[in-house]
Design a protein around this motif. Sequence first.
Motif, PDB file in Angstrom:
ATOM      1  N   LEU A   2       0.840  -1.195   0.000  1.00  0.00           N
ATOM      2  CA  LEU A   2       0.000   0.000   0.000  1.00  0.00           C
ATOM      3  C   LEU A   2       0.880   1.253   0.000  1.00  0.00           C
ATOM      4  CD1 LEU A   2      -2.840  -0.992   2.518  1.00  0.00           C
ATOM      5  CD2 LEU A   2      -2.970  -0.882   0.029  1.00  0.00           C
ATOM      6  N   GLN A   3       0.632   2.130  -0.954  1.00  0.00           N
ATOM      7  CA  GLN A   3       1.383   3.366  -1.093  1.00  0.00           C
ATOM      8  C   GLN A   3       0.406   4.520  -1.307  1.00  0.00           C
ATOM      9  OE1 GLN A   3       4.616   3.641  -0.801  1.00  0.00           O
ATOM     10  NE2 GLN A   3       5.453   1.599  -1.154  1.00  0.00           N
ATOM     11  N   HIS A   4       0.847   5.726  -0.926  1.00  0.00           N
ATOM     12  CA  HIS A   4       0.058   6.921  -1.205  1.00  0.00           C
ATOM     13  C   HIS A   4       0.430   7.424  -2.602  1.00  0.00           C
ATOM     14  CE1 HIS A   4      -0.878   8.014   3.263  1.00  0.00           C
ATOM     15  NE2 HIS A   4      -1.303   6.819   2.912  1.00  0.00           N
ATOM     16  N   LYS A   5      -0.575   7.592  -3.446  1.00  0.00           N
ATOM     17  CA  LYS A   5      -0.348   8.017  -4.823  1.00  0.00           C
ATOM     18  C   LYS A   5      -1.294   9.164  -5.155  1.00  0.00           C
ATOM     19  CE  LYS A   5       0.051   6.149  -9.521  1.00  0.00           C
ATOM     20  NZ  LYS A   5      -0.049   4.931 -10.350  1.00  0.00           N
ATOM     21  N   ALA A   6      -0.770  10.211  -5.764  1.00  0.00           N
ATOM     22  CA  ALA A   6      -1.572  11.390  -6.099  1.00  0.00           C
ATOM     23  C   ALA A   6      -1.946  11.370  -7.575  1.00  0.00           C
ATOM     24  CB  ALA A   6      -0.814  12.675  -5.766  1.00  0.00           C
ATOM     25  N   ILE A 250      11.187  13.892 -18.372  1.00  0.00           N
ATOM     26  CA  ILE A 250      11.828  13.209 -17.243  1.00  0.00           C
ATOM     27  C   ILE A 250      10.985  12.033 -16.767  1.00  0.00           C
ATOM     28  CG2 ILE A 250      12.618  13.504 -14.867  1.00  0.00           C
ATOM     29  CD1 ILE A 250      13.342  16.360 -15.531  1.00  0.00           C
ATOM     30  N   HIS A 251       9.651  12.202 -16.705  1.00  0.00           N
ATOM     31  CA  HIS A 251       8.782  11.097 -16.272  1.00  0.00           C
ATOM     32  C   HIS A 251       8.915   9.890 -17.197  1.00  0.00           C
ATOM     33  CE1 HIS A 251       6.425  11.970 -12.736  1.00  0.00           C
ATOM     34  NE2 HIS A 251       6.197  13.200 -13.146  1.00  0.00           N
ATOM     35  N   LYS A 252       8.915  10.132 -18.495  1.00  0.00           N
ATOM     36  CA  LYS A 252       8.996   9.015 -19.448  1.00  0.00           C
ATOM     37  C   LYS A 252      10.324   8.279 -19.332  1.00  0.00           C
ATOM     38  CE  LYS A 252       5.831  11.034 -22.840  1.00  0.00           C
ATOM     39  NZ  LYS A 252       5.702  11.691 -24.169  1.00  0.00           N
ATOM     40  N   GLN A 253      11.427   9.028 -19.179  1.00  0.00           N
ATOM     41  CA  GLN A 253      12.737   8.395 -19.131  1.00  0.00           C
ATOM     42  C   GLN A 253      12.959   7.653 -17.817  1.00  0.00           C
ATOM     43  OE1 GLN A 253      15.055   8.370 -21.821  1.00  0.00           O
ATOM     44  NE2 GLN A 253      15.704   6.708 -20.484  1.00  0.00           N
ATOM     45  N   THR A 254      12.587   8.257 -16.694  1.00  0.00           N
ATOM     46  CA  THR A 254      12.782   7.572 -15.406  1.00  0.00           C
ATOM     47  C   THR A 254      11.922   6.315 -15.310  1.00  0.00           C
ATOM     48  OG1 THR A 254      11.135   9.077 -14.416  1.00  0.00           O
ATOM     49  CG2 THR A 254      13.465   9.647 -14.156  1.00  0.00           C
ATOM     50  N   THR A 255      10.715   6.356 -15.857  1.00  0.00           N
ATOM     51  CA  THR A 255       9.863   5.158 -15.849  1.00  0.00           C
ATOM     52  C   THR A 255      10.499   4.047 -16.671  1.00  0.00           C
ATOM     53  OG1 THR A 255       7.866   6.487 -15.577  1.00  0.00           O
ATOM     54  CG2 THR A 255       7.584   4.260 -16.424  1.00  0.00           C
ATOM     55  N   ARG A 256      11.097   4.407 -17.811  1.00  0.00           N
ATOM     56  CA  ARG A 256      11.760   3.400 -18.645  1.00  0.00           C
ATOM     57  C   ARG A 256      12.935   2.782 -17.906  1.00  0.00           C
ATOM     58  NH1 ARG A 256      12.752   6.501 -22.652  1.00  0.00           N
ATOM     59  NH2 ARG A 256      10.746   6.110 -23.668  1.00  0.00           N
ATOM     60  N   TRP A 257      13.742   3.592 -17.231  1.00  0.00           N
ATOM     61  CA  TRP A 257      14.877   3.059 -16.473  1.00  0.00           C
ATOM     62  C   TRP A 257      14.413   2.130 -15.362  1.00  0.00           C
ATOM     63  CZ3 TRP A 257      17.336   8.565 -16.095  1.00  0.00           C
ATOM     64  CH2 TRP A 257      18.096   8.828 -17.253  1.00  0.00           C
ATOM     65  N   TYR A 298      11.231   7.670  -5.656  1.00  0.00           N
ATOM     66  CA  TYR A 298       9.888   7.221  -5.267  1.00  0.00           C
ATOM     67  C   TYR A 298       9.367   6.105  -6.177  1.00  0.00           C
ATOM     68  CZ  TYR A 298       7.007   9.788  -8.779  1.00  0.00           C
ATOM     69  OH  TYR A 298       6.399  10.246  -9.912  1.00  0.00           O
ATOM     70  N   LYS A 299       9.766   6.099  -7.447  1.00  0.00           N
ATOM     71  CA  LYS A 299       9.345   5.006  -8.322  1.00  0.00           C
ATOM     72  C   LYS A 299      10.034   3.698  -7.948  1.00  0.00           C
ATOM     73  CE  LYS A 299       8.171   8.049 -12.193  1.00  0.00           C
ATOM     74  NZ  LYS A 299       8.475   8.485 -13.574  1.00  0.00           N
ATOM     75  N   ALA A 300      11.294   3.792  -7.530  1.00  0.00           N
ATOM     76  CA  ALA A 300      11.995   2.592  -7.060  1.00  0.00           C
ATOM     77  C   ALA A 300      11.330   2.043  -5.800  1.00  0.00           C
ATOM     78  CB  ALA A 300      13.461   2.926  -6.788  1.00  0.00           C
ATOM     79  N   ASN A 301      10.880   2.919  -4.921  1.00  0.00           N
ATOM     80  CA  ASN A 301      10.180   2.494  -3.715  1.00  0.00           C
ATOM     81  C   ASN A 301       8.858   1.822  -4.046  1.00  0.00           C
ATOM     82  OD1 ASN A 301       9.698   2.344  -0.864  1.00  0.00           O
ATOM     83  ND2 ASN A 301       8.339   4.101  -1.047  1.00  0.00           N
ATOM     84  N   TRP A 302       8.163   2.334  -5.061  1.00  0.00           N
ATOM     85  CA  TRP A 302       6.887   1.747  -5.469  1.00  0.00           C
ATOM     86  C   TRP A 302       7.065   0.357  -6.076  1.00  0.00           C
ATOM     87  CZ3 TRP A 302       3.852   6.183  -8.409  1.00  0.00           C
ATOM     88  CH2 TRP A 302       3.363   7.098  -7.467  1.00  0.00           C
ATOM     89  N   TYR A 303       8.047   0.217  -6.962  1.00  0.00           N
ATOM     90  CA  TYR A 303       8.110  -0.972  -7.811  1.00  0.00           C
ATOM     91  C   TYR A 303       9.212  -1.942  -7.418  1.00  0.00           C
ATOM     92  CZ  TYR A 303       5.012   1.857 -10.685  1.00  0.00           C
ATOM     93  OH  TYR A 303       3.955   2.616 -11.132  1.00  0.00           O
TER      94      TYR A 303
END
Length: 362
Positions: A2-6, A250-257, A298-303
Motif C-alpha cells: 500500500l502506497q500513497h499516490k496522487a 523526465i517522467h517518461k525516461q525515469t519510468t523506462r529506467w 519514489y518510483k523505485a520504492n513503489w516498484y
Amino acid sequence: MLQHKAFKFRIYPNHEQAVQLRKTLGCCRFVFNHLLAKWNHTYQDTGKGLSYSTCASQLPAMKREWTWLKEVDSIALQSAVRNLADGFQRFINKQNESPRFKSRKHLVHSYTTRYTNGNIAVKGDRLQLPKLGWMPYAKSREIEGRILSATVRLAPSGKWFVSVVCEVDILPLPLTDGILGIDVGIKQLAVTSEGLAMDNPRYTLRYERLLAKWQRILARRKQGGSNWSMAKRKVAQIHERIRNSRLDVIHKQTTRWIRENQTICIEDLRIANMMKNRHLVKHIADASWGEMSRQLHYKANWYGRVIKETPTFAPTSQTCHVCGNKQAEVKDLSIRVWKCSSCQTVHDRDRNAAQNIKAMAL
C-alpha cells in the motif's frame, strides 16, 4: 504494498464554484495568519509555542467572531492549522526557518481537504468536492484505490487543479538482472553506463525569446490594470509550458529506467552549491537533476527497485574505469574525450563517468 499516490487533474469550476474556491483560499490564509501571529507572540513571551490542539480549539471561537468562516469547508481550515503546526515542528527540529505569513499576492494558492463520509467522489468525468458539488475535470486516467484527501490549487496561469491522494496497492515489477549507472550533465541530460545518451531538450532556451518578449510587455504596463494582468498571466503560461514539457520528458525516461533495471546507480549531487556558479545556474536549473533523482527514488520504492548513490565528491569523471588511474586535468569541463596515460584507453567523458558511478555505488 500500500502506497500513497496522487492523481492530478485540471478542474473546470463554474463562476459560483470559482468564487467559493477563492473564499476557501482566503479563509484558510486568514486562519493561518491569525494563529501564526498568536504563536509568535506566545513564543516571544514564554519561549514556547502553541500545540496543534491548542490552535485547533480556537477555531469555534473564531467562527463565532467572524461568521464568514462558516461559509467554507471546515476540514480545509483544520488543514491550515495542521500545516502551521507542522511548519513550527520542523522549525523546532531545525529543519527549516519559522513559518511566514501568507500573502494573497503569492503566485500559488492551495488548500487541502480530507475524505469524510463521501464528501470527495468521482463519477465519470465529474468530480465532487466539499461545499462545491460536482464539477467537470480533465479525466486523463482512472483514479485508483481508496481516496484519502484532495488538494485544490490555483496556478499562476489562472488554471485550477486538484490532486487526489489515494491509498493504492502497487505491485512490484518482476525482478531483472539489469544494473545501470547514470551520469547527468548539461550538454546531454543523462548518459548511461551502457552508452545510451538522453538529449537535453533545453526548454528554457527554446522559449527564452518568447518569454523575454512578454516580460518586456509586462514591465511596460501599469501594475494592477487589466492589460498588466493579461500579460502577467501570459508570462505564467509560458513558464507552465516549460515546466510541463520538462516533467513529461523526465517522467517518461525515469519510468523506462525503472522498468528495465533492478539497480540504478546515480550521483549524490549538491545541486544547491552547484547553482552558485553564475555561468551555469540557468542550465543547471533547466536540467532538473534534482527532480530526476526524486522521481527515481519514489518510483523505485513503489516498484521494488534499488537506488544506490556514489559519494558527493567522488572523482567519477577523472578516473579511468579500466585501470583506475586518476587524471586531474580532466576536471576541466571543456575536455569531452581523453586518453588514459596509464592504459592508453580513449574515454568519452560522460560514459566513463557513468561506468565509475556504477562501480563506486555498488
